[in-house]
Design a protein around this motif. Structure first.
Motif, PDB file in Angstrom:
ATOM      1  N   PRO A   1     -32.451  19.409 -27.019  1.00 43.27           N
ATOM      2  CA  PRO A   1     -32.304  18.692 -25.740  1.00 43.27           C
ATOM      3  C   PRO A   1     -31.022  17.877 -25.635  1.00 43.27           C
ATOM      4  O   PRO A   1     -30.701  17.391 -24.548  1.00 43.27           O
ATOM      5  N   VAL A   2     -30.291  17.729 -26.732  1.00 39.88           N
ATOM      6  CA  VAL A   2     -29.056  16.941 -26.714  1.00 39.88           C
ATOM      7  C   VAL A   2     -27.865  17.898 -26.830  1.00 39.88           C
ATOM      8  O   VAL A   2     -27.605  18.434 -27.922  1.00 39.88           O
ATOM      9  N   PRO A   3     -27.151  18.148 -25.760  1.00 47.29           N
ATOM     10  CA  PRO A   3     -26.033  19.097 -25.793  1.00 47.29           C
ATOM     11  C   PRO A   3     -25.007  18.737 -26.877  1.00 47.29           C
ATOM     12  O   PRO A   3     -24.659  17.564 -27.053  1.00 47.29           O
ATOM     13  N   GLY A   4     -24.555  19.761 -27.575  1.00 45.79           N
ATOM     14  CA  GLY A   4     -23.506  19.564 -28.568  1.00 45.79           C
ATOM     15  C   GLY A   4     -23.986  19.092 -29.925  1.00 45.79           C
ATOM     16  O   GLY A   4     -23.187  18.999 -30.868  1.00 45.79           O
ATOM     17  N   THR A   5     -25.273  18.834 -30.070  1.00 41.20           N
ATOM     18  CA  THR A   5     -25.784  18.341 -31.360  1.00 41.20           C
ATOM     19  C   THR A   5     -25.861  19.461 -32.392  1.00 41.20           C
ATOM     20  O   THR A   5     -25.610  19.256 -33.572  1.00 41.20           O
ATOM     21  N   ILE A   6     -26.208  20.643 -31.945  1.00 38.11           N
ATOM     22  CA  ILE A   6     -26.288  21.787 -32.858  1.00 38.11           C
ATOM     23  C   ILE A   6     -25.268  22.832 -32.423  1.00 38.11           C
ATOM     24  O   ILE A   6     -25.233  23.234 -31.259  1.00 38.11           O
ATOM     25  N   ALA A   7     -24.436  23.246 -33.356  1.00 38.39           N
ATOM     26  CA  ALA A   7     -23.400  24.237 -33.050  1.00 38.39           C
ATOM     27  C   ALA A   7     -23.318  25.256 -34.184  1.00 38.39           C
ATOM     28  O   ALA A   7     -23.683  24.966 -35.330  1.00 38.39           O
ATOM     29  N   LEU A   8     -22.860  26.458 -33.850  1.00 37.19           N
ATOM     30  CA  LEU A   8     -22.642  27.494 -34.855  1.00 37.19           C
ATOM     31  C   LEU A   8     -21.224  27.394 -35.404  1.00 37.19           C
ATOM     32  O   LEU A   8     -20.269  27.232 -34.644  1.00 37.19           O
TER      33      LEU A   8
END
Length: 296
Positions: free
Chosen positions: A112-119
């Motif tokens: 739900p928090v944009p940019g918190t998880i990235a590849l």
């Protein structure tokens, strides 16, 4: 010419036979060997490779990273991860297990928090080059633990081998494929001029070599068969019957010979370690047929 050696089944003697054939062909042809089993490379061991002269990293795999500062610890990513690759560490942070992460990005999509998880891209493995003790070059690869893209590693191996062939004016590439019919084998057989299939007279080996042959047929390559450990199951005739029905020429049969495991312990092709053994004599005849019927 590209000659791919495959089997479908592991443990039938691909690398053993490949090393012996390279030994017999090296004096008449300018060769390069490719060990296309990036998950368990072993051809270099039989060809006397002690150190690799050059290594190139292959970057291409992707794994998820969680920014612990912006993470609100809702746990949705851990609940939705199809590979159970997210866990909570001792400090209460959600962390990705890189060994099991497949880079599918489900966690990033549900966060739900944009940019918190990235590849992020990481290393899949290495492609490496050496000169065998017999004077011809070998290209090999080593896939890192838990990483995908074994097929891309094999493709990179073959591309490097082609460049070396042009630079050194080499004639033939001999590719020792992996077991199975997965990405590595597809990359091994793609672009080959001929496929040499290795099988032993057992139901399991027959089933697997039939699957490998379907891949060969997809690439419309001529196929030949070598029967290894040919005398371990005298009553089993279905392998030879299948080859005859499919019109696959049998290059020869190699009997079971204790000289082969002994030569492997010595890190030598059996044809060098025990040239008068039953297996070595059979492999010498097969090499002569390959010279006459395949290479020409």
């Amino acid at each position: 010419m590209q000659i791919a050696i495959a089997s479908g089944k592991g443990g039938v003697g691909k690398s053993t036979i490949t090393a012996s054939l390279l030994y017999f062909l090296k004096d008449e042809y300018k060769l390069i060997a490719v060990d296309a089993d990036a998950e368990a490379p072993n051809l270099g061991l039989l060809l006397g490779v002690i150190e690799w002269e050059e290594e190139r990293e292959h970057i291409g795999a992707k794994v998820a990273r969680i920014n612990t500062e912006s993470c609100i610890r809702c746990g949705i990513c851990m609940e939705r991860c199809p590979y159970d690759s997210i866990y909570i560490d001792d400090e209460g942070n959600y962390v990705v297990n890189e060994l099991t992460c497949e880079g599918c990005n489900v966690c990033g999509l549900v966060c739900p928090v944009p940019g918190t998880i990235a590849l992020e891209e990481v290393r899949s493995g290495v492609v490496r080059k050496a000169t065998t003790k017999y004077g011809f070059p070998i290209i090999s690869a080593q896939l890192d633990v838990g990483r995908p893209e074994s097929g891309k590693l094999v493709t990179e191996e073959k591309e490097w081998a082609k460049k070396i062939m042009e630079e050194l004016n080499l004639e033939h590439m001999v590719v020792d494929s992996a077991a199975g019919i997965g990405c590595q084998v597809i990359a091994s057989l793609g672009g080959a001029d001929v496929a040499i299939l290795i099988a032993e007279p057992t139901p399991a080996s027959l089933s697997d070599v039939q699957r490998a042959y379907k891949v060969v047929q997809h690439f419309r390559e001529p196929a030949y068969l070598i029967i290894n450990k040919a005398d371990i199951n005298p009553g089993f005739t279905k392998l030879r019957e299948w080859a005859e029905a499919e019109g696959i020429p049998i290059l020869g049969e190699v009997p079971y010979d204790r000289a082969i495991p002994e030569s492997m312990v010595m890190l030598k092709p059996v044809v060098e370690a025990f040239p008068e053994s039953k297996a070595a004599k059979a492999l010498r005849e097969i090499a002569e047929r390959i010279k006459g019927e395949i290479i020409g």
